[in-house]
Design an enzyme around this catalytic site. Structure first.
Site, PDB file in Angstrom:
ATOM      1  N   CYS A 175       0.410   3.220   9.503  1.00 50.34           N
ATOM      2  CA  CYS A 175       0.566   2.529   8.217  1.00 50.34           C
ATOM      3  C   CYS A 175       0.133   1.064   8.288  1.00 50.34           C
ATOM      4  O   CYS A 175      -0.501   0.547   7.365  1.00 50.34           O
ATOM      5  CB  CYS A 175       2.000   2.644   7.720  1.00 50.34           C
ATOM      6  SG  CYS A 175       3.259   2.004   8.846  1.00 50.34           S
ATOM      7  N   HIS A 307       8.099   1.182   8.393  1.00 58.23           N
ATOM      8  CA  HIS A 307       7.014   1.456   7.444  1.00 58.23           C
ATOM      9  C   HIS A 307       6.505   0.141   6.862  1.00 58.23           C
ATOM     10  O   HIS A 307       7.184  -0.885   6.905  1.00 58.23           O
ATOM     11  CB  HIS A 307       7.506   2.370   6.317  1.00 58.23           C
ATOM     12  CG  HIS A 307       6.404   2.984   5.498  1.00 58.23           C
ATOM     13  ND1 HIS A 307       5.245   3.465   6.056  1.00 58.23           N
ATOM     14  CD2 HIS A 307       6.281   3.164   4.151  1.00 58.23           C
ATOM     15  CE1 HIS A 307       4.466   3.958   5.097  1.00 58.23           C
ATOM     16  NE2 HIS A 307       5.070   3.773   3.931  1.00 58.23           N
ATOM     17  N   ASP A 328       0.940   2.770  -1.125  1.00 61.78           N
ATOM     18  CA  ASP A 328       1.585   3.327   0.063  1.00 61.78           C
ATOM     19  C   ASP A 328       0.558   4.133   0.848  1.00 61.78           C
ATOM     20  O   ASP A 328      -0.032   5.077   0.304  1.00 61.78           O
ATOM     21  CB  ASP A 328       2.758   4.225  -0.340  1.00 61.78           C
ATOM     22  CG  ASP A 328       3.644   4.625   0.821  1.00 61.78           C
ATOM     23  OD1 ASP A 328       3.134   4.723   1.954  1.00 61.78           O
ATOM     24  OD2 ASP A 328       4.847   4.839   0.604  1.00 61.78           O
TER      25      ASP A 328
END
Length: 435
Positions: A175, A307, A328
């Protein structure tokens, strides 16, 4: 001691110690028997004590062994979780997952070899293959907000940003890299950063980003963070966070800052100050009366435990509540494509919207870009962690002395030449440097 014990024994037998005893042989025999019994009892207790101590030692060793085993297992679990278990990196995971698809029959062998060749080519050139990219979302949002959405009073949007989602090569750990790709896609569209990014005209692949962070470490950025990763990212599944993004951007001469929202500032673990800071970031220099403000501001890197996401805008509702708009990297391109075909009710916007009650992690960090660094400013930023410079900064604040500084870099040594308005200040500074 013996006489005293005799006296006690005689009293037990009904005699007095100072009386003549006719049957002294019997008494002596009884006394000796009593002494032997006493020794036997003491010896038995000693053996019992030694056995108890031995059992306790064995139990302590067993518990320590189990605790050490648990710690080793937890450490290995953390290594796997954060990609530091030497199990390979992006390429190895990509190929391994494709091999699984072939074994299951969901991918033909010729498709496997075709995609493998494409992967190796992209890795050789250090560029992303673009297969996880979705472009045009910001432009679609501008049109949507202008045409509809009656509950929104105002909305501020970043300059153009491409969305990148995780692929089979980085699923579960990529991520941070994907959010950097999103941020970089915006900076590449802004002429202000052309000079900084003249060597980075295309979006780099994840292994290339890892190499770029390693280069930043070698320049001297974030030595403590580099030691955490043993100065190596390439070939691993190591997670990165706000500090690595900051180091990489600064090494490219992009001015940025990390802001830490280290605890909730609202009811029920919410972070209203985070929302207020982001509103101020977008609304500064964009105070016009338009409902939809398409700013020139780059997106914001948003990090929390486990995250990270990319802030691409913020809504202000008619009831004054705020709502962040987030990209995202865990959202697949099939879902992001729906945003390019907005329906009148804006259902797809649920993918992006995050209200105050939706962000309840204990701590958040953001990395916000704010211009370009000169070569001198970049050199100073490398030195900011040094002990001498921290001392020097505190003295400068105290004396409020204007100065000019020239820095020469020579191997691992730094040479400073300063020109000050106060000779005494120079003497004091030299004293602190030498001590």
């Amino acid at each position: 001691m013996v006489e005293a014990n005799k006296h006690v024994l005689f009293k037990k037998l009904g005699f007095l110690a100072n009386n003549e005893v006719k049957h002294s042989s019997i008494v002596n025999l009884l006394f000796k028997s009593s002494i032997l019994e006493c020794y036997s009892w003491v010896d038995g207790n000693i053996r019992d004590l030694e056995l108890a101590q031995q059992l306790q030692t064995e139990e302590d060793e067993r518990q320590r062994s189990e605790e050490d085993k648990r710690e080793r297992e937890e450490f290995k679990k953390l290594q796997r979780q954060y990609g530091l278990d030497n199990s390979g990196g992006y390429k190895q995971q990509y190929l391994k997952n494709m091999e699984k698809e072939v074994d299951k029959g969901s991918m033909q062998p010729f498709e496997y070899h075709k995609r493998k060749a494409e992967l190796m080519e992209c890795l050789a050139f250090g560029i992303d293959d673009g297969k996880t990219k979705t472009s045009g979302v910001i432009e679609a949002l501008c049109k949507y907000y202008q045409n509809d959405n009656k509950d929104v009073r105002r909305v501020w949007l970043s300059t153009g940003v491409d969305h990148f989602h995780s692929s089979v090569g980085d699923r579960g750990w990529g991520c941070g890299y994907r959010n950097f790709q999103m941020l970089l896609s915006s900076l590449l569209q802004n002429s202000l950063y052309n000079d900084c990014l003249r060597d980075t005209t295309l979006i780099p692949s994840i292994p290339k980003i890892q190499s770029m962070i390693e280069d930043a470490w070698r320049e001297g950025f974030d030595p403590h963070g580099a030691s955490h990763f043993n100065n190596r990212l390439r070939g691993s599944k190591a997670w990165i966070g706000a500090c690595e993004i900051y180091s990489l951007l600064t090494s490219l001469r992009i001015k940025c800052q990390i802001i830490d929202f280290h605890k909730p500032t609202g009811a029920m673990g919410t972070h209203p100050r985070l929302f207020e800071w982001i509103l101020h970031y977008y609304s500064t220099d964009n105070e016009g009366g338009a409902k939809v403000v398409c700013t020139s501001k780059p997106p914001i890197y948003l990090q929390h435990q486990g995250h990270s996401r990319t802030v691409i805008g913020i809504e202000e509702k008619k009831n004054k509540t705020l709502c962040l708009l987030l990209f995202d990297p865990g959202c697949p391109s099939q879902e992001m494509q729906k945003l390019l075909k907005q329906t009148s009710d804006g259902t797809s916007l649920k993918l992006l919207r995050k209200f105050l009650g939706s962000l309840k992690e204990k701590q958040y960090q953001i990395v916000a870009v704010g211009g370009v660094l000169s070569l001198e400013e970049k050199a100073v930023s490398i030195l900011e962690n040094s002990f001498c410079l921290r001392k020097f900064k505190r003295i400068c604040i105290f004396f409020n002395t204007q100065m000019h500084m020239c820095i020469w870099l020579c191997g691992d040594f730094f040479f400073f030449f300063f020109y000050f308005n106060h000779f005494t200040f120079l003497i004091l500074f030299c004293y602190l440097i030498l001590n």
